[in-house]
Design a protein around this motif. Structure first.
Motif, PDB file in Angstrom:
ATOM      1  N   CYS A 100      27.503 -53.740  42.163  1.00  0.00           N
ATOM      2  CA  CYS A 100      26.309 -54.524  42.504  1.00  0.00           C
ATOM      3  C   CYS A 100      25.384 -53.753  43.441  1.00  0.00           C
ATOM      4  N   GLY A 101      25.976 -53.083  44.435  1.00  0.00           N
ATOM      5  CA  GLY A 101      25.160 -52.272  45.334  1.00  0.00           C
ATOM      6  C   GLY A 101      24.473 -51.144  44.593  1.00  0.00           C
ATOM      7  N   GLY A 102      25.195 -50.532  43.663  1.00  0.00           N
ATOM      8  CA  GLY A 102      24.599 -49.457  42.877  1.00  0.00           C
ATOM      9  C   GLY A 102      23.446 -49.944  42.020  1.00  0.00           C
ATOM     10  N   ALA A 103      23.597 -51.141  41.435  1.00  0.00           N
ATOM     11  CA  ALA A 103      22.524 -51.699  40.612  1.00  0.00           C
ATOM     12  C   ALA A 103      21.276 -51.964  41.448  1.00  0.00           C
ATOM     13  N   TYR A 104      21.481 -52.470  42.649  1.00  0.00           N
ATOM     14  CA  TYR A 104      20.357 -52.753  43.550  1.00  0.00           C
ATOM     15  C   TYR A 104      19.626 -51.471  43.936  1.00  0.00           C
ATOM     16  N   LEU A 105      20.379 -50.467  44.354  1.00  0.00           N
ATOM     17  CA  LEU A 105      19.757 -49.215  44.772  1.00  0.00           C
ATOM     18  C   LEU A 105      19.103 -48.492  43.597  1.00  0.00           C
ATOM     19  N   ARG A 106      19.718 -48.600  42.428  1.00  0.00           N
ATOM     20  CA  ARG A 106      19.123 -47.986  41.238  1.00  0.00           C
ATOM     21  C   ARG A 106      17.783 -48.638  40.910  1.00  0.00           C
ATOM     22  N   PHE A 107      17.713 -49.940  41.061  1.00  0.00           N
ATOM     23  CA  PHE A 107      16.466 -50.665  40.807  1.00  0.00           C
ATOM     24  C   PHE A 107      15.360 -50.152  41.729  1.00  0.00           C
ATOM     25  N   ILE A 108      15.676 -49.996  43.005  1.00  0.00           N
ATOM     26  CA  ILE A 108      14.684 -49.501  43.966  1.00  0.00           C
ATOM     27  C   ILE A 108      14.243 -48.089  43.601  1.00  0.00           C
ATOM     28  N   ARG A 109      15.211 -47.259  43.253  1.00  0.00           N
ATOM     29  CA  ARG A 109      14.916 -45.861  42.947  1.00  0.00           C
ATOM     30  C   ARG A 109      14.054 -45.739  41.696  1.00  0.00           C
ATOM     31  N   GLU A 110      14.319 -46.571  40.698  1.00  0.00           N
ATOM     32  CA  GLU A 110      13.620 -46.456  39.424  1.00  0.00           C
ATOM     33  C   GLU A 110      12.297 -47.214  39.392  1.00  0.00           C
ATOM     34  N   GLN A 111      12.144 -48.234  40.259  1.00  0.00           N
ATOM     35  CA  GLN A 111      10.927 -49.049  40.225  1.00  0.00           C
ATOM     36  C   GLN A 111      10.375 -49.255  41.640  1.00  0.00           C
ATOM     37  N   PRO A 112      10.041 -48.163  42.313  1.00  0.00           N
ATOM     38  CA  PRO A 112       9.622 -48.286  43.715  1.00  0.00           C
ATOM     39  C   PRO A 112       8.338 -49.075  43.903  1.00  0.00           C
ATOM     40  N   MET A 113       7.379 -48.946  42.986  1.00  0.00           N
ATOM     41  CA  MET A 113       6.120 -49.660  43.149  1.00  0.00           C
ATOM     42  C   MET A 113       6.295 -51.162  42.925  1.00  0.00           C
ATOM     43  N   LEU A 114       7.119 -51.528  41.960  1.00  0.00           N
ATOM     44  CA  LEU A 114       7.408 -52.941  41.746  1.00  0.00           C
ATOM     45  C   LEU A 114       8.115 -53.515  42.968  1.00  0.00           C
ATOM     46  N   TYR A 115       9.045 -52.757  43.521  1.00  0.00           N
ATOM     47  CA  TYR A 115       9.756 -53.210  44.717  1.00  0.00           C
ATOM     48  C   TYR A 115       8.795 -53.368  45.891  1.00  0.00           C
ATOM     49  N   LYS A 116       7.799 -52.498  45.962  1.00  0.00           N
ATOM     50  CA  LYS A 116       6.796 -52.605  47.018  1.00  0.00           C
ATOM     51  C   LYS A 116       6.064 -53.943  46.928  1.00  0.00           C
ATOM     52  N   VAL A 117       5.711 -54.353  45.723  1.00  0.00           N
ATOM     53  CA  VAL A 117       5.055 -55.651  45.540  1.00  0.00           C
ATOM     54  C   VAL A 117       5.995 -56.781  45.943  1.00  0.00           C
ATOM     55  N   MET A 118       7.256 -56.670  45.552  1.00  0.00           N
ATOM     56  CA  MET A 118       8.234 -57.714  45.853  1.00  0.00           C
ATOM     57  C   MET A 118       8.370 -57.940  47.351  1.00  0.00           C
ATOM     58  N   TYR A 119       8.197 -56.873  48.137  1.00  0.00           N
ATOM     59  CA  TYR A 119       8.348 -57.010  49.577  1.00  0.00           C
ATOM     60  C   TYR A 119       7.039 -56.800  50.336  1.00  0.00           C
ATOM     61  N   SER A 120       5.952 -57.109  49.678  1.00  0.00           N
ATOM     62  CA  SER A 120       4.675 -57.174  50.385  1.00  0.00           C
ATOM     63  C   SER A 120       4.709 -58.367  51.343  1.00  0.00           C
ATOM     64  N   GLU A 121       4.481 -58.127  52.621  1.00  0.00           N
ATOM     65  CA  GLU A 121       4.501 -59.222  53.596  1.00  0.00           C
ATOM     66  C   GLU A 121       3.453 -60.280  53.256  1.00  0.00           C
ATOM     67  N   ARG A 122       2.303 -59.838  52.778  1.00  0.00           N
ATOM     68  CA  ARG A 122       1.233 -60.772  52.442  1.00  0.00           C
ATOM     69  C   ARG A 122       1.636 -61.692  51.291  1.00  0.00           C
ATOM     70  N   ILE A 123       2.286 -61.118  50.293  1.00  0.00           N
ATOM     71  CA  ILE A 123       2.685 -61.905  49.126  1.00  0.00           C
ATOM     72  C   ILE A 123       3.820 -62.860  49.480  1.00  0.00           C
ATOM     73  N   LEU A 124       4.825 -62.376  50.196  1.00  0.00           N
ATOM     74  CA  LEU A 124       5.944 -63.242  50.563  1.00  0.00           C
ATOM     75  C   LEU A 124       5.504 -64.371  51.492  1.00  0.00           C
ATOM     76  N   ALA A 125       4.592 -64.065  52.405  1.00  0.00           N
ATOM     77  CA  ALA A 125       4.133 -65.098  53.338  1.00  0.00           C
ATOM     78  C   ALA A 125       3.273 -66.146  52.641  1.00  0.00           C
ATOM     79  N   GLY A 126       2.560 -65.738  51.606  1.00  0.00           N
ATOM     80  CA  GLY A 126       1.574 -66.633  51.019  1.00  0.00           C
ATOM     81  C   GLY A 126       1.999 -67.404  49.790  1.00  0.00           C
TER      82      GLY A 126
END
Length: 206
Positions: A100-126
């Motif tokens: 499970c940890g490997g799947a999570y880290l692989r996701f971040i490594r392969e889709q960094p820009m998508l992950y950036k959107v997922m953890y945008s403070e503005r998006i999560l707050a709003g």
């Protein structure tokens, strides 16, 4: 344009796509553009042109660019949750933290820009849709790490690894902004380094 007019326009697009297909297709294109351009260079007009509809049709579903990115974030968390679930059930007999940890880290490594959107403070707050999707994804991740119902200890471990992923994304984005091309290499080194630590017994200093 009223909501009913926009809905009619949304249904009357080239290729005869249904209303729901229009929204799904728009999200798919948005996620692709996020990966290629980064979220700052994604807009509804380009998405509408790509899928062959008017931009007013998209405004029926996404009232603003941030509303679109919130849906992108929610979809990203859904894909992350699916990746963790698939790793948990892959039948390879690996330790949960590695699968499970490997799947999570692989996701971040392969889709960094998508992950950036997922953890945008503005998006999560709003947007609750993004926050709820994150809660579901983390609950699945924590259960996977625990290989069942999480205990306090396993949930703490899952939270630490989850937070590490956010740190990787933040650092890699900062490096990428300062030196294009360096962010991806840094994220790979950080993830590879953590995988080394996970695979070894870490002895406390004597």
């Amino acid at each position: 344009m009223t909501d009913s007019q926009a809905a009619m326009s949304a249904g009357a697009i080239s290729g005869g796509m249904s209303v729901q297909t229009l929204k799904t297709r728009a999200l798919d294109v948005a996620i692709e553009m996020v990966g290629q351009r980064g979220p700052d260079h994604v807009n509804l007009r380009d998405i509408a042109e790509t899928i062959g509809t008017g931009v007013s049709s998209l405004y029926y579903y996404f009232k603003s660019k941030d509303a679109l990115l919130a849906e992108v974030a929610a979809e990203g968390f859904g894909r992350l949750e699916a990746a963790v679930t698939a790793a948990r059930n892959d039948g390879l007999g690996r330790e949960p933290i590695r699968s499970c940890g490997g799947a999570y880290l692989r996701f971040i490594r392969e889709q960094p820009m998508l992950y950036k959107v997922m953890y945008s403070e503005r998006i999560l707050a709003g947007f609750e849709v993004a926050r709820e999707a994150e809660r579901r994804a983390f609950a699945t991740f924590a259960a996977g790490i625990a290989d069942g119902a999480p205990t306090q200890a396993t949930e703490d471990g899952a939270l630490a690894l989850w937070a590490f992923g956010r740190g990787v994304a933040s650092l890699s984005m900062a490096h990428e902004a300062a030196e294009p091309g360096s962010g991806h290499a840094l994220s790979r080194r950080l993830v590879d380094g953590l995988e080394v630590l996970i695979g070894r017994r870490i002895r406390p200093p004597t």
